[in-house]
Design an enzyme around this catalytic site. Sequence first.
Site, PDB file in Angstrom:
ATOM      1  CE1 TYR A 187     -25.980  -0.841 -26.254  1.00 26.01           C
ATOM      2  CE2 TYR A 187     -26.346  -3.065 -25.456  1.00 26.01           C
ATOM      3  CZ  TYR A 187     -25.594  -2.167 -26.182  1.00 26.01           C
ATOM      4  OH  TYR A 187     -24.460  -2.575 -26.826  1.00 26.01           O
ATOM      5  N   PRO A 188     -30.357   0.002 -21.092  1.00 26.43           N
ATOM      6  CG  PRO A 188     -31.136  -1.657 -19.648  1.00 26.43           C
ATOM      7  CD  PRO A 188     -29.967  -1.307 -20.541  1.00 26.43           C
ATOM      8  CG  LEU A 245     -30.127  -5.332 -10.919  1.00 21.99           C
ATOM      9  CD1 LEU A 245     -30.103  -6.759 -10.415  1.00 21.99           C
ATOM     10  CD2 LEU A 245     -30.587  -5.284 -12.359  1.00 21.99           C
ATOM     11  CG  ASP A 304     -19.953  -5.679 -22.647  1.00 23.08           C
ATOM     12  OD1 ASP A 304     -20.900  -6.476 -22.730  1.00 23.08           O
ATOM     13  OD2 ASP A 304     -18.765  -6.052 -22.467  1.00 23.08           O
ATOM     14  N   GLY A 305     -23.133  -5.035 -22.249  1.00 27.05           N
ATOM     15  CA  GLY A 305     -24.443  -5.253 -22.841  1.00 27.05           C
ATOM     16  C   GLY A 305     -25.600  -4.846 -21.952  1.00 27.05           C
ATOM     17  CG  PHE A 306     -25.988  -5.914 -18.226  1.00 26.07           C
ATOM     18  CD1 PHE A 306     -26.559  -6.756 -19.172  1.00 26.07           C
ATOM     19  CD2 PHE A 306     -25.372  -6.477 -17.123  1.00 26.07           C
ATOM     20  CE1 PHE A 306     -26.494  -8.141 -19.022  1.00 26.07           C
ATOM     21  CE2 PHE A 306     -25.305  -7.862 -16.964  1.00 26.07           C
ATOM     22  CZ  PHE A 306     -25.871  -8.692 -17.910  1.00 26.07           C
ATOM     23  CG  HIS A 351     -22.163 -11.188 -19.559  1.00 24.65           C
ATOM     24  ND1 HIS A 351     -23.436 -11.550 -19.933  1.00 24.65           N
ATOM     25  CD2 HIS A 351     -22.202 -10.994 -18.215  1.00 24.65           C
ATOM     26  CE1 HIS A 351     -24.207 -11.601 -18.845  1.00 24.65           C
ATOM     27  NE2 HIS A 351     -23.482 -11.259 -17.807  1.00 24.65           N
ATOM     28  CD  GLU A 366     -28.666  -1.953 -15.885  1.00 26.56           C
ATOM     29  OE1 GLU A 366     -29.906  -1.902 -16.055  1.00 26.56           O
ATOM     30  OE2 GLU A 366     -28.096  -2.958 -15.411  1.00 26.56           O
ATOM     31  CD  GLU A 402     -27.079  -3.294 -11.711  1.00 31.56           C
ATOM     32  OE1 GLU A 402     -26.548  -4.311 -12.206  1.00 31.56           O
ATOM     33  OE2 GLU A 402     -27.947  -2.620 -12.299  1.00 31.56           O
TER      34      GLU A 402
END
Lengths: 373, 325
Positions: free
Chosen positions: B89-90, B59, B85-87, B130, B61, B30
Amino acid sequence: MSAAEDDERASVQVVTPDGRFEPNAAAEEYLPYLERVTDDDQRRFYRDMAVVRRFDAEAGHLQRQGQLALWAGSHGQEAAQVGSGRALRAQDTIFPAYREHAVAKIRGVDLLDVLRLMRGLTNGGWVPEEVGNFHLYTLVIGAQTLHATGYAMGVALDGAPTGDPERDEAVLVYFGDGATSEGETSEAFIWATSFATPQVFFLQNNHWAISVPVSRQSRTPLVDRAAGFGLRATRIDGNDVLASYAVTAKQLDDARAGRGPGFIEAMTYRMGAHTTADDPTRYRGSSELEEWRARDPIARFRTHLEAQSLADDGFFADVDQEAADFAADIRRRVVELGPPDPALIFDTVYTDEHPLMSAQQDWLRAYEAGFGA
Amino acid sequence: MTTTWTMSRALNAGLDAALAADGKVLLLGEDVGPLGGVFRVTDSLAAKYGPSRVFDSPLGEAGIVGTAIGLAMRGYRPICEIQFDGFIYPAFNQITSQLAKLTARHEGKASFPVVIRVPYGGHVGAVEHHQESPEAYFAHTAGLRVVSPSTPNDAYWMIQQAVQSNDPVVFFEPKSRYWPKGEVDEESPAATLHTSRVVRGGTDLTLVGHGAMVAMMLQAAEVAATEGTSIEVVDLRSLSPIDFGPLVRSVEKTGRLVVAQEAPGFASLGSEIAATVAERAFYALHAPVLRVSSFDTPFPPAKLESLYLPDADRILEAVDRALDY
């Protein structure tokens, strides 16, 4: 709109459920693709379906007899699979889910390798490049749709189509109605349309995701949902092998020519359990089953072949014998299979050297050796 | 030849080198295209290599990693960026159930050289999702390799080495270290990808950590030195596999070990290090291995992060406890 009304929406149909060759209006644009189907091809389609049905039954028996850990049957879905599988060209690449046994056989997979997977001897079973680019089964629902899309992005990156359908590549990915609820499948639709990939999504709508009916997956006909993503979407009678062949052939040629990704919803039915681990009598009635038995893809096509004088009793007897021999051969070879090599645990995880793999393999060998001869 | 670069600039140069070296290398994710990434790590690369080599993804992951897998099947070597980092998991299914296991599923007959770049870690005052440190999830998964550079020089070389790896690599970039400058030797790599390294010699106690913690460990060692304590600092660099050799040798010399990490401590890389060092250097230890971690809570609102994250003072507190044994 009820599920039953849903199914009655215009689907491409060439051979009626009672075996008459009567292409409907929706089939018209696909008829040129039937012109290349020879009489031998039609007999080949029948043979493919009949042999795989017998194989499927044998695999079910083998599971019940303790020879397989699990079996995911294809009974009822043979026309969808054989028609699409025969529509593929040699250079095409296929991403299956896990019950596309007929397509596996068409592309050259030794179906014993499918049973090695179900027996717990391997998590894969074949090398895609050696079996007509038929990739490994994927058991996580819908995950393969993204792999197919990425692969098709790679096909497009490798170069523009030449315009020669004998050379240009296309990608076909199989998935089921349950997979349409997975987010990854929707992402695959988005990526495919964004990158105009040369691929076709082939949905076998067999009406049941284990025990959950398709009406719980979508209140919208799935073919309409696909169109909303911008895919060229067509619904077919999935129990009509000629419809499956013609529509898939056209969709693949459109995709390989650079006209973007397509989508086929094949309306079919899972006649057996989801796998040998479930009991469909707990969630669906026998009237539905009988309704679909009357639409059986193989009986229908046999009536058609007979009506068109394309096959006689001798042919059908020969096919029955081939199917019986095939099943007997599979049975003999399955029960002879030995255990897998323990090295498989460690040697296949990484391509490059990895210290934990060698250390743990050494430990296991020493531990096993500790029990003596 | 050495150059002074920030880690962000060093990563950009490393990616540039990787793209130049092999036409099969792709960069996707992205905002990695014309924008150059939210941290500008991919700045100008889309213009240089064109939209068939460096391109923006929709958009999603799972879509980014899942299509990267398909591209790898086609013979490409994709580098994907997960924006924060926190994105990540998808994409967890595609990373752990697919990418990590596909070589084994193919019985070793197929390789999946995919690099997943992940800016990670706190100390940047950002909003939720984040500032996380999720590396243990991936180190726990067989089939993946996990690394994290701590300096511009390592970033420059390790990203290129990760691209050359024939196995998937999850590449964690400590975002609080994106902007400090450091020397980069563009001619010879300091070490291979999966090696740990002693970055400061010492005799009384060993500190080990990775990513942003390395600078904090060095700061702690500096303070300790003024108090007469000689601390050896080991930069882990590779989180899976872990190169335990230099670490065990260091502990055999110092007899004391403190592990520092930004991640929560429970079932963390620090736990693995403590267990393994206890197994391999038991008789050398004069004190139990101590861990300095974040708390086992969600990352709190940023105005509380200074209480949540370990820093040099917390490392020194653990050093004192270890020395008091």
